[in-house]
Motif scaffolding. Structure first.
Motif, mmCIF file in Angstrom:
data_model
loop_
_atom_site.group_PDB
_atom_site.id
_atom_site.type_symbol
_atom_site.label_atom_id
_atom_site.label_comp_id
_atom_site.label_asym_id
_atom_site.label_seq_id
_atom_site.Cartn_x
_atom_site.Cartn_y
_atom_site.Cartn_z
ATOM 1 N N HIS A 1 -10.777 -0.448 23.232
ATOM 2 C CA HIS A 1 -11.628 0.439 22.424
ATOM 3 C C HIS A 1 -10.854 0.959 21.214
ATOM 4 O O HIS A 1 -11.359 0.956 20.074
ATOM 5 N N THR A 2 -9.632 1.394 21.441
ATOM 6 C CA THR A 2 -8.802 1.926 20.357
ATOM 7 C C THR A 2 -8.443 0.845 19.347
ATOM 8 O O THR A 2 -8.487 1.065 18.126
ATOM 9 N N LEU A 3 -8.092 -0.325 19.843
ATOM 10 C CA LEU A 3 -7.712 -1.422 18.956
ATOM 11 C C LEU A 3 -8.884 -1.858 18.078
ATOM 12 O O LEU A 3 -8.724 -2.067 16.859
ATOM 13 N N LEU A 4 -10.064 -1.959 18.661
ATOM 14 C CA LEU A 4 -11.244 -2.349 17.880
ATOM 15 C C LEU A 4 -11.570 -1.303 16.825
ATOM 16 O O LEU A 4 -11.931 -1.638 15.684
ATOM 17 N N TRP A 5 -11.438 -0.044 17.198
ATOM 18 C CA TRP A 5 -11.716 1.034 16.245
ATOM 19 C C TRP A 5 -10.720 0.988 15.089
ATOM 20 O O TRP A 5 -11.099 1.151 13.921
ATOM 21 N N LEU A 6 -9.456 0.744 15.404
ATOM 22 C CA LEU A 6 -8.436 0.670 14.363
ATOM 23 C C LEU A 6 -8.714 -0.498 13.416
ATOM 24 O O LEU A 6 -8.640 -0.345 12.180
ATOM 25 N N ILE A 7 -9.044 -1.646 13.981
ATOM 26 C CA ILE A 7 -9.315 -2.824 13.148
ATOM 27 C C ILE A 7 -10.509 -2.559 12.239
ATOM 28 O O ILE A 7 -10.492 -2.895 11.045
ATOM 29 N N ARG A 8 -11.564 -1.957 12.788
ATOM 30 C CA ARG A 8 -12.765 -1.657 11.994
ATOM 31 C C ARG A 8 -12.450 -0.675 10.871
ATOM 32 O O ARG A 8 -12.911 -0.839 9.733
ATOM 33 N N SER A 9 -11.637 0.346 11.166
ATOM 34 C CA SER A 9 -11.290 1.346 10.152
ATOM 35 C C SER A 9 -10.470 0.722 9.026
ATOM 36 O O SER A 9 -10.706 0.996 7.843
ATOM 37 N N VAL A 10 -9.506 -0.133 9.402
ATOM 38 C CA VAL A 10 -8.682 -0.795 8.382
ATOM 39 C C VAL A 10 -9.545 -1.715 7.528
ATOM 40 O O VAL A 10 -9.383 -1.785 6.294
ATOM 41 N N TRP A 11 -10.492 -2.413 8.158
ATOM 42 C CA TRP A 11 -11.372 -3.326 7.410
ATOM 43 C C TRP A 11 -12.209 -2.547 6.401
ATOM 44 O O TRP A 11 -12.346 -2.970 5.235
ATOM 45 N N LEU A 12 -12.763 -1.395 6.815
ATOM 46 C CA LEU A 12 -13.559 -0.578 5.899
ATOM 47 C C LEU A 12 -12.706 -0.026 4.768
ATOM 48 O O LEU A 12 -13.142 0.026 3.612
ATOM 49 N N TYR A 13 -11.480 0.394 5.084
ATOM 50 C CA TYR A 13 -10.590 0.948 4.069
ATOM 51 C C TYR A 13 -10.243 -0.111 3.024
ATOM 52 O O TYR A 13 -10.230 0.166 1.816
ATOM 53 N N ARG A 14 -9.983 -1.324 3.453
ATOM 54 C CA ARG A 14 -9.610 -2.385 2.526
ATOM 55 C C ARG A 14 -10.788 -2.786 1.632
ATOM 56 O O ARG A 14 -10.598 -3.199 0.491
ATOM 57 N N HIS A 15 -12.006 -2.668 2.148
ATOM 58 C CA HIS A 15 -13.168 -3.078 1.357
ATOM 59 C C HIS A 15 -13.696 -1.979 0.450
ATOM 60 O O HIS A 15 -14.414 -2.281 -0.514
ATOM 61 N N ASP A 16 -13.365 -0.723 0.731
ATOM 62 C CA ASP A 16 -13.814 0.361 -0.146
ATOM 63 C C ASP A 16 -12.851 1.536 -0.026
ATOM 64 O O ASP A 16 -13.205 2.610 0.441
ATOM 65 N N SER A 17 -11.595 1.312 -0.423
ATOM 66 C CA SER A 17 -10.561 2.326 -0.243
ATOM 67 C C SER A 17 -10.821 3.563 -1.091
ATOM 68 O O SER A 17 -10.529 4.685 -0.669
ATOM 69 N N LYS A 18 -11.425 3.385 -2.287
ATOM 70 C CA LYS A 18 -11.670 4.525 -3.167
ATOM 71 C C LYS A 18 -12.659 5.494 -2.532
ATOM 72 O O LYS A 18 -12.428 6.707 -2.473
#
Length: 724
Positions: A407-424
């Protein structure tokens, strides 16, 4: 007058008798004079030798260019046991032209006079080594000296008992010799001097204390593998028994002595437990600290599981060096009187075991003795209950970490993916959440106070408890040394447990008090009858910490969002993972608390439960503590602090407030519900948080950092053990 023949022969016979007497007298005088003539001859011989050898500067070139002094002190020689002998008595093979012949000086042969001693010496390790060409092997002069030999019992003799260890150490402490001949005990001299024997003899002057020859022999010193050697495995007990008579008698009746009597090499003897030369007083903490390892050389399987108990762990962490040391092997099994438990005389026999336990546990009972000090949880046959408890706790650990780890790993991956696609947009939203002036109360001051108790007690329990679980690591020993030993760490651990019970009691009592003050909701407004279904209705309320169907829906929706299959769920006041954390405290306090109390007061609890419940408690306490520490320092820290939108720390538990932007981002259902119920303004807050949030953040970072360090140490300890 004529002479008869008889008259003429009588004077002749008288003359013959007189001549014989004269001859006998002369011979006797010569014999009596012989020693008087020999003594001056010997003295003259010595004086002639001393004509040269009294010169203190007289030397000769020895092997490898060394300088050999040839000076002999006539005065000291006169006080030696050989003072009455001439030089040639020992140096019989010297050539007549010795002063200038340039030939090598023949070796002195002490065996010419000391025949019996020489015969014994030739069969010793020294004599045999010399015969095999070991030039450095000790000979007579190395031990007794040469020209100044005095009686053995004279205080200045090199083989006098008080001096013997120093004489032997000339070779046995010589690193060049010990390396060359691969001697078994290169540190024997220093070891003996620091031993109880060496101190008794050399420091206290107790002449009855043993020196080298008391154990190894005099001229008949032999290797330990020689069956006739006094230090041979089969003879060691007899050798030590020359002084320790009663101990030998007790040992011979023990299971160890009986093995030795049967010729079984597994039967341990004195030097295997006490060592050969480093013998120390058995009442010292240092001796006790290493005693488990000594027993473990033969009983490795017993040592392994002894180390899983508090006794073994505290021993490994140095508690044996404190005044109130824990039980070592010999405290239960005996010292020299070790017997099988089935033997009626054994300390562990049914008739004696209670008194054995009472040495440390004054209130021990028969039930208490059912505790298994060497229990193996993996042994289903002999310990079925422990085995299944171990399986259950291991399954709980694996399942919990697997589920929430994923659960934690999936959440981390999803958060990093969102940050990389719209970091601003991500950064702007995070800044807005942190700087939003519109704040609402999420935690009351009492709830924040309870959380402070939770944090401090949990860290204290972890710091003082985890070293016991990972006793084999250096960091565990370092932590216990920092606290001042196992006793201090245990006291602090108990203090942390008391704080845990306090905050748990405070929370439960205030919750029940709140329920009692609002008990009117149970009554039907029309009939006044008690409606139990209203309890379930209250439990299903969004402000309740009891999981509901909505939490299951949120869990599913959240996981769909992890894979980009749906929108992020809009949580209410409490999320499903927060409710899990909350209820886990109840389970943890129960499992860890009850098992901890049993181990804290084993004598009391064993009055109404079998002693093996202490073993069960250890498994539950240890594994549940590992689960709690691992979960808090990974999953909980991620959910609260590690998420990108929260990093480096969420201070809500210190401030008790949440911004409107964060509510709309994470808990929109709660915000909408408060608006719909008209209660939003009652949660609005604006006070002095800005003035002291720096202090709160600093405290939070300290707690946070300690937790991360402990997490690293736990992971390191677990991986290092798996590697071995």
């Amino acid at each position: 007058m004529t002479r008869t023949p008889s008259d003429t022969q009588a004077p002749a016979a008288g003359k013959r008798r007189g001549g014989g007497l004269l001859l006998a007298l002369i011979t006797g005088l010569l014999l009596l004079a012989a020693p008087l003539q020999g003594a001056p001859a010997k003295a003259a011989a010595k004086e002639s030798c001393f004509d040269c050898h009294s010169d203190k500067d007289l030397t000769k070139e020895g092997p490898s260019g060394t300088t050999v002094p040839l000076f002999v002190d006539a005065g000291r020689f006169g006080g030696s046991v050989h003072a009455s002998l001439s030089c040639k008595t020992c140096h019989a093979e010297l050539h007549k032209d010795h002063p200038g012949d340039g030939n090598p000086v023949p070796k002195v042969k002490c065996g010419t006079c000391h025949t019996e001693q020489d015969k014994v010496y030739q069969g010793s390790i020294h004599g045999m080594s010399k015969a095999m060409g070991a030039s450095a092997a000790a000979n007579c002069t190395d031990c007794h000296g040469n020209h100044y030999i005095v009686p053995v019992k004279q205080a200045d003799s090199p083989v006098y008992k008080m001096n013997l260890s120093r004489t032997c150490s000339k070779c046995h402490a010589n690193k060049n010799l010990t390396d060359e001949y691969k001697m078994k005990y290169p540190q024997v001299a220093s070891q003996y001097q620091e031993s109880i024997h060496g101190k008794a003899l050399l420091v206290k002057g107790l002449i009855v204390a043993p020196s080298c020859n008391d154990c190894h022999g005099v001229h008949d010193i032999k290797r330990s593998v020689d069956r006739s050697s006094p230090i041979n495995h089969a003879n060691v007990a007899k050798t030590c028994g020359k002084c320790h008579v009663t101990v030998e008698e007790v040992y011979n009746k023990s299971v160890h002595g009986q093995l030795l009597a049967k010729g079984d090499p597994r039967g341990p003897v004195c030097i295997q437990c006490h060592s050969a030369h480093q013998i120390e007083t058995p009442v010292s903490g240092h001796f006790k600290a290493g005693s488990d390892m000594v027993c473990g050389k033969c009983h490795a399987d017993r040592l392994e599981h002894y180390r899983d108990t508090y006794h073994g762990k505290a021993m490994a962490l140095g508690k044996a060096n404190t005044a109130s040391a824990v039980a070592a092997c010999y405290d239960c099994h005996g010292h020299h009187d070790v017997l099988r438990a089935a033997d009626p005389n054994s300390r562990l026999s049914p008739g004696n075991i209670v008194n054995t336990c009472k040495q440390c546990h004054a209130n021990a009972t028969v039930s208490f003795t059912k505790y298994a000090p060497h229990a193996n949880p993996m042994d289903r046959k002999n310990y079925p209950v422990l085995h299944y408890v171990f399986l259950i706790m291991t399954t709980l650990l694996v399942c919990t970490f697997s589920l929430f780890g994923a659960h934690t790993l999936l959440w981390l991956i999803r958060s990093v993916w969102l940050y990389r696609h719209d970091s601003k947009q991500f950064r702007e939203a995070k800044i807005k959440i942190q700087e939003d002036d519109e704040q609402f109360t999420r935690f009351q001051p009492f709830e924040r106070f309870l959380h402070i108790l939770v944090v401090t007690s949990f860290l204290l329990l972890t710091i003082t408890g985890m070293p016991l679980k990972f006793y084999y690591t250096d960091w565990a020993k370092a932590i216990f040394r920092f606290f001042g030993g196992a006793d201090v760490a245990r006291t602090l651990h108990h203090f942390g447990a008391v704080i845990t019970f306090v905050y748990f009691a405070l929370h439960v009592s205030t919750t029940l008090g709140h329920f009692w003050r609002n008990r009117g909701f149970l009554k039907d407004p029309e009939t006044g009858a008690i409606r139990l279904n209203r309890i379930f209705k209250a439990m299903a309320h969004p402000d309740s910490m009891i999981p509901t169907k909505q939490d299951v829906k949120d869990f599913v929706a959240h996981n769909r969002w992890f894979f980009g299959k749906g929108p992020r769920p809009e949580f209410d006041r409490w999320t499903y993972f927060e409710k899990f954390d909350y209820l886990a405290v109840f389970w943890g306090v129960f499992a860890i608390g009850v098992s901890g109390l049993i181990m804290w007061f084993p004598e009391f609890f064993s009055k109404f439960m079998p002693g093996w419940m202490i073993n069960v408690s250890l498994i539950v306490h240890s594994d549940e503590a590992l689960l709690a520490a691992g979960f808090i320092f990974t999953v909980h820290f991620f959910n609260t602090h590690f998420r990108l939108e929260k990093f480096p720390m969420d201070t809500v538990i210190f401030s008790g407030r949440i911004s409107k932007s964060e509510m709309l981002h994470e808990r929109k259902r709660w915000y909408d519900r408060l608006v719909a119920e008209g209660r939003l303004d009652s949660f609005r807050v604006k006070d002095e948080w800005e003035a002291w949030k720096g202090i709160a953040r600093s405290a939070g970072y300290i707690f946070f950092s300690v937790g991360l360090v402990l997490l690293f140490l736990i992971i390191y300890a677990m991986t290092s053990r798996l590697a071995h």
